[in-house]
Design an enzyme around this catalytic site. Structure first.
Site, mmCIF file in Angstrom:
data_model
loop_
_atom_site.group_PDB
_atom_site.id
_atom_site.type_symbol
_atom_site.label_atom_id
_atom_site.label_comp_id
_atom_site.label_asym_id
_atom_site.label_seq_id
_atom_site.Cartn_x
_atom_site.Cartn_y
_atom_site.Cartn_z
ATOM 1 N N THR A 286 11.152 2.172 6.665
ATOM 2 C CA THR A 286 10.367 0.975 6.916
ATOM 3 C C THR A 286 11.252 -0.159 6.422
ATOM 4 O O THR A 286 12.281 0.079 5.814
ATOM 5 C CB THR A 286 9.056 1.085 6.103
ATOM 6 O OG1 THR A 286 8.366 2.245 6.559
ATOM 7 C CG2 THR A 286 8.174 -0.125 6.227
ATOM 8 N N SER B 165 -1.771 3.735 6.344
ATOM 9 C CA SER B 165 -0.431 3.320 5.941
ATOM 10 C C SER B 165 -0.379 3.073 4.445
ATOM 11 O O SER B 165 -1.404 2.851 3.798
ATOM 12 C CB SER B 165 -0.049 2.030 6.686
ATOM 13 O OG SER B 165 1.162 1.499 6.176
#
Length: 579
Positions: free
Chosen positions: A378, A449
């Site tokens: 990420t 998430s």
């Protein structure tokens, strides 16, 4: 001239170990970057430069965030993206805040058991590799909504740098080249991806070589001209759907046409007088950071000291209780009734503290809920402008280079975000997270998430902008940076560079970065019943900004730089740039 601080390539956190006054071991850090009018901190120096130039031209922090997001899709392809999704936390100069959810969604044809074999067992790699792993991307829709609603500059101006870097190429530095080298075998499996990221002889591009991405340049140019419709309703969506259908995926044109960004109220809480604003469900980040902070607020961490056995003990126990809540109770708010108010309640935090044995490790198995049956790739960036508007963005392809696939002619790497769903209750995902029914796969659902773009304020003014990649460890990375500044007095660069610990309920293990704890602390924790995993590598690449000084001490003294930026020393190609 901008004031910059480039990370030295190849320097690791195992070098220059210094003994802090608190007794904690952490790497010696360079000074934070300084700026009086704005600050941009990203994991790729070219993207940081793009953001600062937008601020200099009169754009606000949202404009800069959009330009950086598109630029990272070109110059940081292992995580930057328009084929993935993410979150944006915005705090405006008037103190109001908002949150944009442009996370990937499950396709309409998705089913709860799509990654299980006939015996109900997960099929290895099915949720990680290839087109079946791809969720409906949200980044383009998210950037366009942010720009249209809160930006000030035209889309063409914000996208021009990204288009130029894709069309004309950019020179790889050592950090860029390392990411290609480590993923070369995976990229070679998809002809379209290999044609972009590997040389004709199949070898990865090296430092000093130029990477050209003409197909991506054309896709970006189409978006620049026609906006989000070019991605979701035109030739780009058609190309992705065609490739998906030909290679075992389930994406349909309707998935793209029906995608919508959600604007949500951020999660907020207080910690020792500071106001925390962070990501709400479908992110667990803000809720769990606040839950852990609420527990820690009852302990004198500054007195106990950074890295002490006592501090690690209470932090780990707070993490243990918070992660069992994360993994069993939270999910997409359109599908799940999230118990956010309970998890944020300081009375609930006291109940947790009352259960923590001050002398013994807890046992994760004892916390198993009734009925219980994310790769570091990420990226996060932090931005603040001259008016005090602050933006924290975390977005992702999930694994490094996502699913490792590119639809022919698009130049766009696609995510493997479907792995963030619960494939089967009790079965770990890519990051070892053991999750429950609340996060089961359903059409149009967003997977839970850990991304935690966070903004901290004090007395109604911005104080800190922080976030990180790191899969399930994003929460603890972001949390520890906040605690390091507020409780342990570290400057923003030290707070980000300091060695990290992590616990996520299951497996029942404390993960410790190299030199994260002293040998004495390790022995004391082992004696309390903890199992320690002493890692041989680091994790996360946090990006942070502190307002009013580089540390609390300098802020209280006065006279420090207005903005102080820090990119993690773990981020080989990153840069904090102030002006």
């Amino acid at each position: 001239m901008p004031l910059t601080r480039r990370t030295l390539i190849g320097v690791t956190l195992s070098l220059a170990i210094a003994l802090a006054p608190s007794g904690a071991l952490h790497a010696a850090s360079p000074q934070p970057a300084k700026g009086e009018h704005g600050m941009v901190v990203t994991a790729q120096h070219l993207a940081s430069e793009v953001g600062v130039e937008v601020l200099k031209k009169g754009g606000n922090a949202v404009d800069a965030a959009v330009a950086v997001g598109y630029a990272l899709a070109v110059v940081y392809p292992n995580a930057g993206n328009i084929g993935g999704g993410g979150f944006m936390t915005i705090r405006f100069k008037d103190g109001k805040s908002t949150f944009l959810d442009f996370r990937e969604r499950a396709p309409l044809a998705a089913t709860k058991t799509m990654y299980l074999d006939k015996d109900g067992n997960p099929v290895k790699g099915a949720s990680l590799d290839g087109y079946l792993a791809v969720g409906v991307p949200g980044s383009v829709a998210g950037f366009e909504m942010a720009r249209e609603k809160y930006g000030t500059l035209p889309r063409q101006d914000l996208m021009a740098p990204a288009i130029a870097y894709a069309k004309d190429g950019f020179i790889l530095d050592q950090g860029d080249a390392a990411s290609f080298a480590s993923n070369a075998a995976r990229l070679a499996k998809d002809p379209a991806a290999a044609a972009i990221f590997l040389k004709p002889d199949g070898k990865p591009y090296g430092a000093g070589e130029r990477l050209l991405q003409p197909d991506l340049a054309a896709s970006l140019a189409a978006i620049s001209e026609k906006g989000a419709d070019a991605f979701y309703k035109g030739a780009i969506a058609d190309a992705i759907v065609k490739a998906s259908g030909a290679r075992g995926g389930i994406l349909a044109k309707a998935d793209f046409e029906q995608y919508k960004v959600r604007e949500l109220q951020p999660v907020s809480c207080t910690y020792r007088g500071y106001e925390i604003t962070s990501s709400p469900p479908p992110s667990s980040g803000g809720v769990i950071i606040c839950e852990i902070l609420n527990v820690l607020e009852g302990y004198p961490l500054s007195y106990l000291g950074a890295g002490s056995a006592e501090t690690v003990h209470v932090m780990v126990e707070a993490m243990r209780y918070a992660y069992v809540d994360r993994n069993s109770a939270l999910g997409d708010p359109d599908f799940v009734d999230n118990p956010v108010s309970k998890l944020l309640d300081k009375g609930y935090a006291k109940e947790i503290r009352d259960k923590i044995d001050p002398f013994r490790a807890g046992v994760s198995q004892d916390l198993m809920p009734k009925g219980f049956g994310e790769s570091k790739e990420t990226t996060h960036y932090s931005i603040i402008d001259d008016d005090g508007n602050a933006v924290a963005v975390t977005y992702t392809l999930n694994g490094s280079f996502g699913a490792g696939v590119v639809a022919d002619g698009s130049g766009i790497l696609l995510n493997n975000e479907m792995d963030d769903f619960t494939q089967k209750p009790g079965v770990p995902n890519l990051y070892g997270l053991v999750q429950g029914e609340a996060n089961a796969i359903q059409p149009k659902k967003t997977p839970l998430s850990s991304m935690s773009p966070t903004i901290v304020a004090k007395d109604g003014k911005p104080f800190m902008v922080i976030g990180s990649p790191g899969g399930s460890r994003i929460i603890t990375i972001t949390l520890e940076a906040i605690v390091n500044v507020i409780d342990h007095g570290m400057n923003i660069q030290e707070a980000i560079d300091a060695s990290r610990i992590h616990h996520q309920w299951l497996p029942d293990t404390i993960y410790v970065e190299p030199f994260g704890l002293s040998p004495d602390a390790e022995k004391l924790l082992a004696g309390m019943g903890y199992h320690l995993d002493l890692a041989d590598s680091t994790w996360g690449q946090a990006a942070g900004i502190l307002v009013g000084g580089k540390s609390l001490a300098e802020i209280e003294k006065g006279g420090g730089a207005r903005y102080n930026g820090a990119i993690d020393s773990r981020a080989a190609s990153g840069e904090a740039i102030g002006y």
